[in-house]
Design a protein around this motif. Structure first.
Motif, PDB file in Angstrom:
ATOM      1  N   TRP A 174     180.097  24.200  71.051  1.00 15.82           N
ATOM      2  CA  TRP A 174     179.805  23.346  71.622  1.00 15.82           C
ATOM      3  C   TRP A 174     179.800  21.617  70.522  1.00 15.82           C
ATOM      4  O   TRP A 174     178.646  21.577  70.106  1.00 15.82           O
ATOM      5  N   ARG A 175     180.807  20.982  70.818  1.00 20.95           N
ATOM      6  CA  ARG A 175     180.921  19.779  69.746  1.00 20.95           C
ATOM      7  C   ARG A 175     180.468  18.701  70.934  1.00 20.95           C
ATOM      8  O   ARG A 175     181.018  17.922  71.906  1.00 20.95           O
ATOM      9  N   LYS A 176     178.731  18.392  70.085  1.00 16.89           N
ATOM     10  CA  LYS A 176     178.047  17.365  70.821  1.00 16.89           C
ATOM     11  C   LYS A 176     178.439  15.406  70.468  1.00 16.89           C
ATOM     12  O   LYS A 176     179.785  15.391  70.341  1.00 16.89           O
ATOM     13  N   GLY A 177     178.714  15.626  71.773  1.00 18.20           N
ATOM     14  CA  GLY A 177     179.133  14.443  72.564  1.00 18.20           C
ATOM     15  C   GLY A 177     180.902  14.564  73.047  1.00 18.20           C
ATOM     16  O   GLY A 177     181.487  13.703  73.394  1.00 18.20           O
ATOM     17  N   ASP A 178     181.491  15.494  72.739  1.00 20.28           N
ATOM     18  CA  ASP A 178     182.828  16.068  73.213  1.00 20.28           C
ATOM     19  C   ASP A 178     183.028  17.471  74.014  1.00 20.28           C
ATOM     20  O   ASP A 178     182.614  17.159  75.434  1.00 20.28           O
ATOM     21  N   ALA A 179     183.002  18.294  73.711  1.00 17.29           N
ATOM     22  CA  ALA A 179     183.349  19.320  74.513  1.00 17.29           C
ATOM     23  C   ALA A 179     183.531  20.708  74.269  1.00 17.29           C
ATOM     24  O   ALA A 179     182.789  20.810  72.696  1.00 17.29           O
ATOM     25  N   SER A 180     183.515  22.259  74.734  1.00 17.12           N
ATOM     26  CA  SER A 180     182.878  23.493  74.543  1.00 17.12           C
ATOM     27  C   SER A 180     185.051  23.832  73.633  1.00 17.12           C
ATOM     28  O   SER A 180     186.003  22.795  74.177  1.00 17.12           O
ATOM     29  N   TYR A 181     185.127  23.876  72.700  1.00 19.54           N
ATOM     30  CA  TYR A 181     186.448  24.460  72.023  1.00 19.54           C
ATOM     31  C   TYR A 181     186.010  26.231  71.902  1.00 19.54           C
ATOM     32  O   TYR A 181     184.800  26.571  71.422  1.00 19.54           O
ATOM     33  N   VAL A 182     187.134  26.727  71.754  1.00 20.29           N
ATOM     34  CA  VAL A 182     187.632  27.956  71.206  1.00 20.29           C
ATOM     35  C   VAL A 182     188.573  28.125  70.369  1.00 20.29           C
ATOM     36  O   VAL A 182     189.768  27.471  70.846  1.00 20.29           O
ATOM     37  N   PHE A 183     188.775  28.968  68.975  1.00 17.21           N
ATOM     38  CA  PHE A 183     189.327  28.889  68.073  1.00 17.21           C
ATOM     39  C   PHE A 183     190.034  30.546  68.066  1.00 17.21           C
ATOM     40  O   PHE A 183     188.560  31.212  68.028  1.00 17.21           O
ATOM     41  N   ASP A 184     190.618  30.983  67.000  1.00 16.22           N
ATOM     42  CA  ASP A 184     191.059  31.926  66.431  1.00 16.22           C
ATOM     43  C   ASP A 184     191.486  31.862  65.087  1.00 16.22           C
ATOM     44  O   ASP A 184     192.254  31.232  65.040  1.00 16.22           O
ATOM     45  N   LYS A 212     184.041  22.673  81.039  1.00 14.66           N
ATOM     46  CA  LYS A 212     182.515  23.707  81.897  1.00 14.66           C
ATOM     47  C   LYS A 212     183.136  23.768  82.925  1.00 14.66           C
ATOM     48  O   LYS A 212     183.480  23.531  84.048  1.00 14.66           O
ATOM     49  N   ARG A 213     182.164  25.158  82.698  1.00  8.88           N
ATOM     50  CA  ARG A 213     182.261  25.726  84.585  1.00  8.88           C
ATOM     51  C   ARG A 213     181.273  26.910  84.574  1.00  8.88           C
ATOM     52  O   ARG A 213     180.550  27.232  83.765  1.00  8.88           O
ATOM     53  N   ARG A 214     181.161  26.953  85.624  1.00  4.82           N
ATOM     54  CA  ARG A 214     179.610  26.815  86.321  1.00  4.82           C
ATOM     55  C   ARG A 214     179.873  29.122  86.295  1.00  4.82           C
ATOM     56  O   ARG A 214     178.635  29.522  86.204  1.00  4.82           O
ATOM     57  N   SER A 215     181.035  29.523  86.072  1.00  3.74           N
ATOM     58  CA  SER A 215     180.691  30.816  86.856  1.00  3.74           C
ATOM     59  C   SER A 215     182.163  31.272  85.453  1.00  3.74           C
ATOM     60  O   SER A 215     182.765  31.018  85.564  1.00  3.74           O
ATOM     61  N   VAL A 216     181.857  32.970  85.586  1.00  2.88           N
ATOM     62  CA  VAL A 216     183.021  33.641  85.447  1.00  2.88           C
ATOM     63  C   VAL A 216     183.444  35.046  86.458  1.00  2.88           C
ATOM     64  O   VAL A 216     182.928  35.607  86.891  1.00  2.88           O
ATOM     65  N   ARG A 217     185.063  34.747  87.218  1.00  6.17           N
ATOM     66  CA  ARG A 217     185.070  36.068  88.653  1.00  6.17           C
ATOM     67  C   ARG A 217     185.715  36.751  87.252  1.00  6.17           C
ATOM     68  O   ARG A 217     185.423  37.705  86.535  1.00  6.17           O
ATOM     69  N   CYS A 218     185.304  37.886  88.437  1.00  6.08           N
ATOM     70  CA  CYS A 218     185.842  39.187  88.375  1.00  6.08           C
ATOM     71  C   CYS A 218     186.644  39.589  89.359  1.00  6.08           C
ATOM     72  O   CYS A 218     186.588  39.652  91.005  1.00  6.08           O
ATOM     73  N   GLU A 219     187.534  40.777  88.983  1.00  6.71           N
ATOM     74  CA  GLU A 219     188.481  41.562  90.076  1.00  6.71           C
ATOM     75  C   GLU A 219     187.733  42.370  90.433  1.00  6.71           C
ATOM     76  O   GLU A 219     186.726  42.945  90.132  1.00  6.71           O
ATOM     77  N   CYS A 220     188.209  42.269  91.927  1.00  4.41           N
ATOM     78  CA  CYS A 220     187.309  43.553  92.778  1.00  4.41           C
ATOM     79  C   CYS A 220     187.892  43.430  94.206  1.00  4.41           C
ATOM     80  O   CYS A 220     189.164  43.825  94.198  1.00  4.41           O
ATOM     81  N   ASN A 221     187.170  44.972  94.729  1.00  2.00           N
ATOM     82  CA  ASN A 221     188.275  44.837  96.092  1.00  2.00           C
ATOM     83  C   ASN A 221     186.528  45.370  96.883  1.00  2.00           C
ATOM     84  O   ASN A 221     186.081  46.634  97.619  1.00  2.00           O
ATOM     85  N   GLY A 338     176.502  30.727  75.349  1.00  2.00           N
ATOM     86  CA  GLY A 338     176.122  30.355  74.428  1.00  2.00           C
ATOM     87  C   GLY A 338     176.020  28.790  73.904  1.00  2.00           C
ATOM     88  O   GLY A 338     175.427  28.516  73.249  1.00  2.00           O
ATOM     89  N   THR A 339     177.439  28.737  74.420  1.00  2.00           N
ATOM     90  CA  THR A 339     177.538  27.259  73.986  1.00  2.00           C
ATOM     91  C   THR A 339     177.247  26.129  75.229  1.00  2.00           C
ATOM     92  O   THR A 339     176.455  25.572  74.801  1.00  2.00           O
ATOM     93  N   GLU A 340     177.107  26.732  75.960  1.00  2.00           N
ATOM     94  CA  GLU A 340     176.415  25.833  77.076  1.00  2.00           C
ATOM     95  C   GLU A 340     175.186  25.854  76.937  1.00  2.00           C
ATOM     96  O   GLU A 340     174.050  24.852  77.836  1.00  2.00           O
TER      97      GLU A 340
END
Length: 426
Positions: A174-184, A212-221, A338-340
């Motif tokens: 999480w970059r302060k004042g900006d956004a969340s980032y990810v890199f490999d 930013k999002r509130r949740s993570v989805r998973c596949e189901c049936n 963790g970033t949140e």
């Protein structure tokens, strides 16, 4: 003639050798000249970079924190020598302050982080090492390579420094004042920096901005019952005893679901879902935001947004989602969480400080739909969905579904970035 040729070759080779040896210095002086500094001032900055053991002296021209350290060092040194008020020192400081202002403006005008070389010292990181889980660390220096503290897991060393070398890792921040980032990136080396055990990461320009999002989805049936909301006053705790429309949930999260239903769905329909997770009966209230209709098999996929969900039911869904997720996606979920947490901590600190006079970025206001605002105004009593009572043939092919209204997009990237796209966190 031959001697002239030999001398020319020798001179060229010496010139090339000098260029290779002093390439960094030549580049440093060239950049300083382009930014309006005199030769004597650039030479002072170069000496300062060497005195402070900057791994990449060029950082003085791109990093505001590094430049601030240089200014502080110059002021301290000039004060000790009693020359802080001389025109020469004051003129030099004026140029440095002007250049710092320029860097700040350029930083504010950037639409996002373009390279890892712009990450600041002290930046908190969440690191995924495949097969080992999520680790925490922070940047201690950023120059030719990113130098970070030896990553810890639960404040414990689980992987020794040498075992990190040549490992491919994914980094979340999480970059302060900006956004969340990810890199490999790749771990290039390990060692000791300023008395701390560290590892070295390769720089990269391939960063993705994680919204930013509130949740993570998973596949189901999951089998569920669907009901249209028609009451003026809604009892959010009422468990339905009458049978509803038989539907199947294809994916789920705390803030919505993908619903497969017989017949053609209705956009903006206000509905209630009722289903069981273990011993918990879950009641989700919300709105159908988009519909994908397949004429051939007369089925629809409903993009459902949940507006109201009780805390106990929310926790049941979170537990289900987390347990169903593959380990690799669990790691991504933990890293994002963790970033949140880092973002929340920064926001708490910011609230405790007096408000700054800096101009903030334009923010588009978002209208929140409250549970009590759900009304059955979009569906009349005679509007129904033709759903076969025998249930839904969930194994039929649905590749030819028409979408209305919806949009599709994709993100190309390395494996972990593909996983992020699957989890809908980018």
């Amino acid at each position: 003639m031959i001697w002239t040729f030999i001398i020319t070759i020798v001179v060229v080779m010496i010139a090339i050798r000098l260029l290779v040896v002093y390439n960094d210095k030549v580049k440093f002086f060239s950049t300083g000249s382009d930014n309006g500094f005199r030769f004597k001032e650039i030479r002072m900055l170069w000496r300062l970079a060497k005195i402070t053991e900057l791994e990449d002296p060029q950082a003085l021209y791109i990093s505001v924190p590094t430049l601030n350290q240089a200014i502080s060092h110059i002021i301290t040194d000039a004060t000790n020598k009693g020359i802080q008020d001389t025109p020469e020192i004051q003129g030099f400081l004026s140029k440095l302050y002007k250049f710092r202002t320029k860097l700040n403006i350029e930083k504010e005008n950037k639409k996002g982080l373009e390279s890892t070389k712009y990450l600041d010292k002290g930046q908190r990181l969440r690191i995924i090492l495949h097969g080992k889980g999520v680790f925490t660390s922070e940047i201690v220096n950023n120059g030719y390579e990113i130098v970070i503290k030896l990553p810890l897991q639960n404040n414990t060393i689980k992987v020794k420094s040498d075992d990190w070398i040549n490992q491919e890792i994914s980094v979340y921040l999480w970059r302060k004042g900006d956004a969340s980032y990810v890199f490999d990136t790749r771990v290039t080396n390990a060692g000791v920096f300023n008395g701390q055990t560290v590892i070295y990461l390769a720089q990269t320009n391939q960063l993705l901005r994680a919204q930013k999002r509130r949740s993570v989805r998973c596949e189901c049936n999951l089998n569920a019952a669907m009901y249209f909301i028609k009451e003026e006053v809604i009892d959010f705790n009422m468990v339905e005893t009458e049978p509803g429309y038989k539907v199947v949930l294809e994916d789920i999260s705390e803030d919505g679901a993908m619903i497969r239903v017989g017949g053609q769905g209705i956009v903006n329909a206000q509905i209630k879902l009722q289903f069981s997770l273990g011993e918990t009966i879950v009641l989700m209230y919300g709105i159908v935001r988009a519909v994908e209709y397949n004429k051939e098999i007369n089925q629809s996929r409903l993009h459902f947004e949940c507006i109201h969900l009780e805390e106990k039911m929310k926790n049941a869904i979170l537990s289900y989602v987390y347990n169903v997720l593959p380990q690799e996606q669990k790691d991504i979920f933990d890293a994002l969480s963790g970033t949140e947490e880092d973002m929340a901590a920064d926001e708490t600190v910011s609230k405790e400080k007096p408000e700054s006079s800096e101009v903030k970025e334009n923010v588009i206001p978002v209208t929140e739909v409250k549970p009590e605002e759900i009304r059955p105004t979009l569906i009349s009593d005679d509007e129904t969905i033709n759903i076969p009572e025998e249930g839904i043939p969930v194994n039929q092919n649905s590749d030819s579904m028409e979408t209305s209204p919806t949009s599709a997009g994709g993100t190309e990237g390395k494996p972990v970035l593909d996983e992020l796209a699957k989890m809908d966190v980018l």
